[in-house]
Design a protein around this motif. Sequence first.
Motif, PDB file in Angstrom:
ATOM      1  N   ASN A  16       1.353   5.761   2.211  1.00  0.00           N
ATOM      2  CA  ASN A  16       1.022   5.651   3.637  1.00  0.00           C
ATOM      3  C   ASN A  16      -0.453   5.892   3.947  1.00  0.00           C
ATOM      4  O   ASN A  16      -0.792   6.416   5.014  1.00  0.00           O
ATOM      5  CB  ASN A  16       1.899   6.598   4.467  1.00  0.00           C
ATOM      6  N   TYR A  17      -1.328   5.520   3.012  1.00  0.00           N
ATOM      7  CA  TYR A  17      -2.773   5.596   3.261  1.00  0.00           C
ATOM      8  C   TYR A  17      -3.364   4.188   3.319  1.00  0.00           C
ATOM      9  O   TYR A  17      -4.454   3.935   2.815  1.00  0.00           O
ATOM     10  CB  TYR A  17      -3.467   6.410   2.171  1.00  0.00           C
ATOM     11  N   GLY A  18      -2.622   3.276   3.970  1.00  0.00           N
ATOM     12  CA  GLY A  18      -3.104   1.908   4.062  1.00  0.00           C
ATOM     13  C   GLY A  18      -4.466   1.804   4.710  1.00  0.00           C
ATOM     14  O   GLY A  18      -5.264   0.919   4.373  1.00  0.00           O
ATOM     15  N   ARG A  19      -4.795   2.742   5.600  1.00  0.00           N
ATOM     16  CA  ARG A  19      -6.084   2.691   6.283  1.00  0.00           C
ATOM     17  C   ARG A  19      -7.244   3.129   5.409  1.00  0.00           C
ATOM     18  O   ARG A  19      -8.405   2.935   5.774  1.00  0.00           O
ATOM     19  CB  ARG A  19      -6.040   3.538   7.556  1.00  0.00           C
ATOM     20  N   PHE A  20      -6.939   3.725   4.249  1.00  0.00           N
ATOM     21  CA  PHE A  20      -7.995   4.244   3.382  1.00  0.00           C
ATOM     22  C   PHE A  20      -8.054   3.585   2.008  1.00  0.00           C
ATOM     23  O   PHE A  20      -9.109   3.555   1.374  1.00  0.00           O
ATOM     24  CB  PHE A  20      -7.803   5.754   3.164  1.00  0.00           C
ATOM     25  N   ALA A  44       6.419   3.931  -2.188  1.00  0.00           N
ATOM     26  CA  ALA A  44       7.360   3.600  -1.110  1.00  0.00           C
ATOM     27  C   ALA A  44       6.757   3.828   0.269  1.00  0.00           C
ATOM     28  O   ALA A  44       7.375   4.452   1.141  1.00  0.00           O
ATOM     29  CB  ALA A  44       8.662   4.385  -1.281  1.00  0.00           C
ATOM     30  N   SER A  45       5.561   3.318   0.481  1.00  0.00           N
ATOM     31  CA  SER A  45       4.907   3.461   1.788  1.00  0.00           C
ATOM     32  C   SER A  45       5.679   2.711   2.865  1.00  0.00           C
ATOM     33  O   SER A  45       6.324   1.690   2.611  1.00  0.00           O
ATOM     34  CB  SER A  45       3.478   2.918   1.726  1.00  0.00           C
ATOM     35  N   THR A  46       5.560   3.216   4.090  1.00  0.00           N
ATOM     36  CA  THR A  46       6.192   2.559   5.233  1.00  0.00           C
ATOM     37  C   THR A  46       5.156   1.981   6.189  1.00  0.00           C
ATOM     38  O   THR A  46       5.525   1.452   7.242  1.00  0.00           O
ATOM     39  CB  THR A  46       7.089   3.551   5.992  1.00  0.00           C
ATOM     40  N   ASP A  47       3.870   2.068   5.840  1.00  0.00           N
ATOM     41  CA  ASP A  47       2.819   1.450   6.651  1.00  0.00           C
ATOM     42  C   ASP A  47       2.427   0.117   6.013  1.00  0.00           C
ATOM     43  O   ASP A  47       3.217  -0.496   5.300  1.00  0.00           O
ATOM     44  CB  ASP A  47       1.626   2.406   6.816  1.00  0.00           C
ATOM     45  N   ASP A  48       1.194  -0.322   6.240  1.00  0.00           N
ATOM     46  CA  ASP A  48       0.747  -1.614   5.689  1.00  0.00           C
ATOM     47  C   ASP A  48       0.054  -1.469   4.344  1.00  0.00           C
ATOM     48  O   ASP A  48      -0.739  -2.324   3.956  1.00  0.00           O
ATOM     49  CB  ASP A  48      -0.191  -2.315   6.679  1.00  0.00           C
ATOM     50  N   VAL A  50       0.943  -1.857   1.191  1.00  0.00           N
ATOM     51  CA  VAL A  50       1.109  -2.908   0.185  1.00  0.00           C
ATOM     52  C   VAL A  50       0.168  -4.072   0.472  1.00  0.00           C
ATOM     53  O   VAL A  50      -0.522  -4.577  -0.430  1.00  0.00           O
ATOM     54  CB  VAL A  50       2.576  -3.382   0.126  1.00  0.00           C
ATOM     55  N   ALA A  51       0.100  -4.494   1.714  1.00  0.00           N
ATOM     56  CA  ALA A  51      -0.790  -5.598   2.074  1.00  0.00           C
ATOM     57  C   ALA A  51      -2.254  -5.223   1.858  1.00  0.00           C
ATOM     58  O   ALA A  51      -3.052  -6.031   1.363  1.00  0.00           O
ATOM     59  CB  ALA A  51      -0.561  -6.007   3.529  1.00  0.00           C
ATOM     60  N   GLN A  52      -2.607  -3.994   2.203  1.00  0.00           N
ATOM     61  CA  GLN A  52      -3.990  -3.545   2.036  1.00  0.00           C
ATOM     62  C   GLN A  52      -4.369  -3.464   0.557  1.00  0.00           C
ATOM     63  O   GLN A  52      -5.486  -3.830   0.163  1.00  0.00           O
ATOM     64  CB  GLN A  52      -4.188  -2.183   2.706  1.00  0.00           C
ATOM     65  N   ILE A  53      -3.453  -2.997  -0.277  1.00  0.00           N
ATOM     66  CA  ILE A  53      -3.714  -2.901  -1.714  1.00  0.00           C
ATOM     67  C   ILE A  53      -3.874  -4.294  -2.313  1.00  0.00           C
ATOM     68  O   ILE A  53      -4.811  -4.549  -3.081  1.00  0.00           O
ATOM     69  CB  ILE A  53      -2.569  -2.131  -2.411  1.00  0.00           C
ATOM     70  N   GLU A  54      -2.963  -5.184  -1.976  1.00  0.00           N
ATOM     71  CA  GLU A  54      -3.045  -6.545  -2.515  1.00  0.00           C
ATOM     72  C   GLU A  54      -4.347  -7.219  -2.108  1.00  0.00           C
ATOM     73  O   GLU A  54      -4.993  -7.896  -2.922  1.00  0.00           O
ATOM     74  CB  GLU A  54      -1.843  -7.356  -2.031  1.00  0.00           C
ATOM     75  N   GLN A  55      -4.760  -7.025  -0.872  1.00  0.00           N
ATOM     76  CA  GLN A  55      -6.012  -7.619  -0.392  1.00  0.00           C
ATOM     77  C   GLN A  55      -7.212  -7.040  -1.129  1.00  0.00           C
ATOM     78  O   GLN A  55      -8.123  -7.776  -1.544  1.00  0.00           O
ATOM     79  CB  GLN A  55      -6.155  -7.392   1.107  1.00  0.00           C
ATOM     80  N   ALA A  56      -7.230  -5.713  -1.300  1.00  0.00           N
ATOM     81  CA  ALA A  56      -8.360  -5.062  -1.963  1.00  0.00           C
ATOM     82  C   ALA A  56      -8.455  -5.455  -3.434  1.00  0.00           C
ATOM     83  O   ALA A  56      -9.544  -5.695  -3.955  1.00  0.00           O
ATOM     84  CB  ALA A  56      -8.242  -3.545  -1.820  1.00  0.00           C
TER      85      ALA A  56
END
Length: 249
Positions: A16-20, A44-48, A50-56
């Motif tokens: 859940n650290y999608g913002r960081f 098992a994050s419930t924020d975004d 996965v999308a942020q990791i894939e993009q980075a």
Amino acid sequence: MTASANLLSVVIPNHNYGRFVGAAIASLDAQTHRPIEVIVVDDASTDDSVAQIEQALAGAKNLAGTKFLALAENVGKLGALNRALEHVKGHYFIILDSDDVLKPEYVERTIVELEKARTEDPSIAFLYTDCMLINAAGEELDRGKSAAWDPALLERYSFVPEPALCLAAPVLEAAPYDEAIRKGTKHHKWKKIVANGWNGRHLAEPLFCYRMHDANLSGIGKRVTAEVESGIGGERILSGYWPLQTTER
């Protein structure tokens, strides 16, 4: 030293650290040292996240290899580490918390200093530094200081930070790590490594940025932010803020 012998494996556990997390991955891509492989484990994050990791990871241009493990069930930081270790190929190893960032020279400097220390004492397996404390927006607050290496001190305090640079072999040797421990996870890891006869060395320079925010697992972010807002500034001895290993959540 060959390129493969110089390979650094970095494990980034994330929950859940999608913002960081994108900034953490970008800081590895910007390192002056190469090659670096990155293994990201989303717990098992419930924020975004996965999308942020894939993009980075897709945007990283300088990494020697990447691996992304997205877990369906939350297993905690040490559980994420245990699952990442089978993919580690490097001679060197770092755990980078997904809300922190490394300065561009971090890896190069710590490898040089670790190898120099090992010529004096081959039992030295890891090298850790001071840090700059930053807020959620990345603005510098104060300097965070660790302590000189003392194995006896490790029994009473948690003072060796992630992302200390370590030889990979001692990390793998000490595995698996106790997944019941949810706070003081780095304290547990370093205690297991040191129990196998390894030692550390402190470099008193702020070479990484430790992010203070309201969701730090250790609670340090809320405490430091409150101190700064109340006018308490200056260097902070981090062992006074980090918990020892515990199964509390």
